[in-house]
Design an enzyme around this catalytic site. Structure first.
Site, PDB file in Angstrom:
ATOM      1  N   LYS A  58      -9.574 -60.220  20.858  1.00 62.44           N
ATOM      2  CA  LYS A  58     -10.026 -58.934  21.391  1.00 62.44           C
ATOM      3  C   LYS A  58      -9.566 -58.764  22.835  1.00 62.44           C
ATOM      4  O   LYS A  58      -9.094 -57.700  23.241  1.00 62.44           O
ATOM      5  CB  LYS A  58     -11.555 -58.816  21.284  1.00 62.44           C
ATOM      6  CG  LYS A  58     -12.023 -58.637  19.848  1.00 62.44           C
ATOM      7  CD  LYS A  58     -13.532 -58.843  19.660  1.00 62.44           C
ATOM      8  CE  LYS A  58     -13.889 -58.741  18.168  1.00 62.44           C
ATOM      9  NZ  LYS A  58     -15.314 -59.077  17.893  1.00 62.44           N
ATOM     10  N   GLN A 102     -20.480 -60.787  21.217  1.00 57.47           N
ATOM     11  CA  GLN A 102     -19.958 -61.451  20.019  1.00 57.47           C
ATOM     12  C   GLN A 102     -21.111 -62.102  19.254  1.00 57.47           C
ATOM     13  O   GLN A 102     -21.877 -62.877  19.811  1.00 57.47           O
ATOM     14  CB  GLN A 102     -18.913 -62.502  20.422  1.00 57.47           C
ATOM     15  CG  GLN A 102     -18.239 -63.190  19.242  1.00 57.47           C
ATOM     16  CD  GLN A 102     -17.384 -62.232  18.407  1.00 57.47           C
ATOM     17  OE1 GLN A 102     -16.710 -61.357  18.936  1.00 57.47           O
ATOM     18  NE2 GLN A 102     -17.443 -62.379  17.096  1.00 57.47           N
ATOM     19  N   ASP A 125     -19.512 -51.357  19.593  1.00 56.01           N
ATOM     20  CA  ASP A 125     -19.596 -51.995  18.277  1.00 56.01           C
ATOM     21  C   ASP A 125     -20.390 -51.116  17.296  1.00 56.01           C
ATOM     22  O   ASP A 125     -20.308 -51.323  16.085  1.00 56.01           O
ATOM     23  CB  ASP A 125     -20.275 -53.363  18.399  1.00 56.01           C
ATOM     24  CG  ASP A 125     -19.329 -54.496  18.022  1.00 56.01           C
ATOM     25  OD1 ASP A 125     -18.216 -54.215  17.532  1.00 56.01           O
ATOM     26  OD2 ASP A 125     -19.704 -55.664  18.216  1.00 56.01           O
TER      27      ASP A 125
END
Lengths: 299, 299
Positions: A58, A102, A125
């Site tokens: 990422k 994460q 997200d």
């Protein structure tokens, strides 16, 4: 465009690359106009190998398109309060328009509490329950749609596959993929069925689908005779199975038996190189959208 | 328990009455223990006849079980700000544990803005996007589930109809009924399909269902040969159709052709007297739960 005996392979890697390219172009324009670039914070707690790999990918993708990446790496021993403080600092940082925590977090941490703390305007997200609520409700628009489901929809769109009026079956009902992709297909007027581990005769239901989204985490579960001829099959599964012929000793396979299903389906995504690259492309796209929204507000 | 040629009729009126009775009992106990009773605010804007009828029924039901009802009646000309101020005052009132804003609101008012202003701890209608988000997400629990969907689930439960592992088809995808009831069935391990106005051949899909929830708002849409023999059919529709034989000139019918379907189904709810009474029973139940939660916090 399916030929007899061969589905069209949807090249997620190529589609993702094109999206990266157009994001990079837009960021150049943004920079000229506002003299600043989007900023994405990627927060990781602990040293899980898989999480570290995802995070590295990422951050690398950010660098490639011109998004400034803010790295927050906390040890596995970090307390809930320390993680919360880190999130709040990122919320307050005007250089940052996107925050990604994460998952999974270490077991001693209340994941829901951390996710709820992320400013909804920076939740790239798309997992904040308020974003999911707005995704669920007719007439509402979430600020962000979750990246992997959004990537699946994008692959269908880019391949010219109509969604409205079609029968879609989603295999799996996770918060991260199955449920949100089902909602997004319903919002686009597909008739959606969610199949899961408690479903009886899943193959009979899957066989009725024009569009199959496989997100069960079951290697090679979906066989050729489960698929209606000509259907579009999007495989979200990424499972590693033993393979002594490989140097690493394993290979990645999807939830779909690719070799069998490609003979029947009209369209199919490979694993790897299908949905995987799209998840990162959509993360970058969400971050860009967020930055454009915030920069516009700042004038 | 279906007999040949006759479904078991699910008596929503009776089941609702039993729930009212047990709520009244609990409120008596609460009163003894805390020296206070639950309070529900019912806010109505304008003079729509149907809305006024619903509000009157809700306030009457409150009185019957011992919930203190707070009536807020604003004129159709009330501004968004006036309505917002009324909601904020109800949020702040410690005598009130539940707030219901009767929908629809007049056209000049942003409904979403008003609903978002209701304190999530008092959102007994369960329509706050945060409650819907938590209803959607695995491993989360909303503080409140919407009343009509909750009533449908309760009718199945009270009739001894298992949900896990069954095929369920929800007809309609509204925010108020279709979508939340589909989520609740999925959470209870049914395999759920949502059928809507863009679905092709809805009858073929409905015919596969063990459980049908009809919430399309289409009078008598679902016919006898659309139903799998023995299926449970919950009819949420409340449509008025012309009927010159009635004094009023109309009668209420559901989305299900009751006379036809009762010959095929295993279970069926009548209209009226099926889901309708359950909506109010669940509203009272949500208000009681909210009060118990808040009283416990206050010690």
């Amino acid at each position: 465009m399916a030929e007899s005996g061969g589905a069209q392979i949807i090249d997620g890697k190529l589609i993702a690359k094109q999206i990266h390219w157009s994001i990079a172009q837009e960021i150049t324009t943004l920079k000229e106009r506002h003299d600043k670039v989007p900023g994405l914070a990627v927060l990781i707690v602990g040293e899980r190998k898989d999480s570290q790999t995802y995070v590295r990918m990422k951050r690398k993708a950010c660098a490639e398109v011109g998004i400034k990446s803010f790295d927050v790496d906390l040890p596995a021993t970090a307390t809930e309060e320390e993680i919360l403080d880190a999130v709040l600092a990122l919320n307050a940082n005007p250089e940052i328009q996107g925050i990604l925590v994460q998952l999974p977090l270490p077991k001693h941490v209340n994941e829901q509490k951390i996710l709820l703390a992320i400013s909804i305007e920076k939740d790239v997200d798309g997992f904040h329950p308020l974003n999911i609520g707005n995704l669920t409700m007719k007439g509402r628009e979430p600020l962000f749609s979750p990246c992997t489901p959004k990537g699946c929809i994008e692959l269908l769109k880019e391949s010219g596959i109509a969604i409205a009026g079609k029968r879609a079956v989603v295999v799996g009902r996770s918060n991260i993929v199955g449920m949100p992709v089902a909602l997004m297909l319903n919002n686009r007027d597909a008739t959606v069925t969610i199949v899961h581990s408690r479903t009886k005769n899943p193959e009979a239901i899957i066989r009725e689908a024009d569009i199959v989204i496989a997100a069960a985490g079951q290697p090679l579960m979906i066989k050729g005779d489960w698929i209606k001829p000509g259907a579009a099959v999007i495989d979200v599964g990424t499972n590693s199975v033993d393979d002594p012929s490989k140097k690493s000793g394993y290979r990645l396979v999807g939830d779909v038996d690719f070799e069998e299903v490609k003979k029947v389906a009209g369209f199919i995504t490979p694993v790897p190189g299908g949905v995987g690259p799209m998840t990162i492309a959509m993360l970058l796209q969400n971050t860009l959208e967020s930055a454009k929204r915030m920069f516009a507000l700042e004038g």
